[in-house]
Scaffold this motif. Structure first.
Motif, mmCIF file in Angstrom:
data_model
loop_
_atom_site.group_PDB
_atom_site.id
_atom_site.type_symbol
_atom_site.label_atom_id
_atom_site.label_comp_id
_atom_site.label_asym_id
_atom_site.label_seq_id
_atom_site.Cartn_x
_atom_site.Cartn_y
_atom_site.Cartn_z
ATOM 1 N N ARG A 1 -2.531 -2.036 -3.982
ATOM 2 C CA ARG A 1 -3.485 -1.127 -3.347
ATOM 3 C C ARG A 1 -2.936 0.303 -3.357
ATOM 4 O O ARG A 1 -1.759 0.532 -3.046
ATOM 5 C CB ARG A 1 -3.748 -1.524 -1.887
ATOM 6 N N CYS B 1 -8.134 0.643 -5.688
ATOM 7 C CA CYS B 1 -8.092 1.834 -4.845
ATOM 8 C C CYS B 1 -8.834 1.574 -3.547
ATOM 9 O O CYS B 1 -9.810 0.810 -3.513
ATOM 10 C CB CYS B 1 -8.736 3.017 -5.566
ATOM 11 N N VAL B 2 -8.378 2.204 -2.482
ATOM 12 C CA VAL B 2 -9.039 2.109 -1.183
ATOM 13 C C VAL B 2 -9.237 3.511 -0.628
ATOM 14 O O VAL B 2 -8.508 4.445 -0.960
ATOM 15 C CB VAL B 2 -8.241 1.241 -0.180
ATOM 16 N N GLU C 1 -10.198 5.649 3.208
ATOM 17 C CA GLU C 1 -10.041 5.475 4.649
ATOM 18 C C GLU C 1 -10.785 6.570 5.421
ATOM 19 O O GLU C 1 -10.424 7.747 5.309
ATOM 20 C CB GLU C 1 -8.560 5.530 5.020
ATOM 21 N N LEU D 1 0.835 -1.201 0.000
ATOM 22 C CA LEU D 1 0.000 0.000 0.000
ATOM 23 C C LEU D 1 0.866 1.246 0.000
ATOM 24 O O LEU D 1 1.941 1.276 0.612
ATOM 25 C CB LEU D 1 -0.889 0.027 1.258
ATOM 26 N N ASN E 1 -0.035 5.883 -0.652
ATOM 27 C CA ASN E 1 -1.061 6.879 -0.939
ATOM 28 C C ASN E 1 -0.830 7.534 -2.296
ATOM 29 O O ASN E 1 0.310 7.792 -2.684
ATOM 30 C CB ASN E 1 -1.052 7.989 0.115
ATOM 31 N N HIS F 1 -4.150 4.084 -1.698
ATOM 32 C CA HIS F 1 -5.088 4.842 -0.879
ATOM 33 C C HIS F 1 -5.332 6.204 -1.515
ATOM 34 O O HIS F 1 -4.401 6.967 -1.749
ATOM 35 C CB HIS F 1 -4.527 5.000 0.541
ATOM 36 N N GLN G 1 -10.246 0.891 3.515
ATOM 37 C CA GLN G 1 -9.047 0.815 4.358
ATOM 38 C C GLN G 1 -9.534 1.009 5.791
ATOM 39 O O GLN G 1 -9.820 2.123 6.212
ATOM 40 C CB GLN G 1 -8.052 1.893 3.948
#
Length: 260
Positions: A101, A140-141, A143, A58, A60, A103, A176
């Protein structure tokens, strides 16, 4: 058994960033995550991953002007082209690093912008980002973040995260699930985790209230980790915490779970 990934933005700060990969592997981690890779060439990070037998799980997408308080651009009016350029840059890094992944941060609520505008723009941007990502085999995740640490962040609360995922499609967008943010905002960690499990693509952990390593605060982590395992979660759990002291000295909690 829960699988933990060292967060190299927060852990092993005793050494320079590119040396943290070896430090994480020596401590028994098989995977890593971090906030942002963009100060370094993707090929240099990829070499450290390969040299140490680590998996990147992961990072960002670009957050806008982080130094001046921006925390993503996905819901910000007038920033659509910057958002899209950032996603494409993140996907280039993901391809080089073999990372599954990314974020996507929602951003801080701008003054005078309605919730309806934010929600519509967020959904449009996420739909575009996930279309590009799935074509590359990346998910994509998003949070939900607590308002104590990040007041004004546009996405808070697990239910709001799930609503956004339902709007875009759970096959394209994942949750997430950060246990630190969830404990502060809502508590009731295990039932919330179980209810959200169909949407969860990644987890992160830190103890409350200090955001330090598990065992330094109020949560019974042995119970929580056993319940995560029993619920059938097989993804990674990122250790996004600030060590209370030297990183290795605070890894006692990790010993039962470390790679043998």
């Amino acid at each position: 058994m829960p699988r933990f990934a060292a967060n190299l933005s927060m852990m092993f700060n005793e050494v320079p960033f590119l040396d943290r990969f070896a430090a994480a592997r020596a401590a028994g981690f098989e995977a890593v995550e971090f906030l942002f890779p963009y100060e370094f060439a993707a090929k240099d990070i990829a070499a450290r991953l390969m040299d140490n037998g680590l998996q990147q799980v992961l990072f960002n997408a670009p957050p806008g002007d982080w130094a001046n308080g921006e925390r993503g651009t996905a819901s910000l009016p007038g920033r659509q082209q910057e958002f899209r350029d950032g996603i494409l840059k993140a996907l280039d890094y993901a391809g080089e690093l073999g990372c599954p992944r990314i974020h996507v941060m929602a951003g801080m609520v701008p003054p005078g912008v309605s919730q309806g505008t934010l929600t519509c723009l967020y959904a449009i941007n996420l739909a575009w980002a996930t279309e590009k990502a799935i074509a590359q085999g990346v998910k994509c995740v998003i949070e939900p973040i607590n308002q104590r640490d990040m007041p004004g962040y546009a996405l808070t609360g697990v239910a709001n995260g799930i609503a956004a995922i339902e709007a875009v499609g759970p096959d394209r967008l994942g949750l997430q699930f950060d246990l630190y943010h969830t404990q502060i905002t809502e508590g009731d960690l295990v039932p919330r985790m179980k209810a959200a499990l169909p949407y969860i693509a990644h987890m992160q952990v830190a103890d409350t209230p200090g955001r330090n390593e598990p065992g330094t605060g109020e949560v019974n982590w042995d119970f929580v980790f056993r319940e995560i395992d029993a619920a059938g979660y097989r993804g990674w759990i990122g250790c996004e915490y600030r060590p209370k002291g030297e990183t290795n000295a605070g890894l006692g909690w990790f010993q039962p779970w470390r790679a043998k």
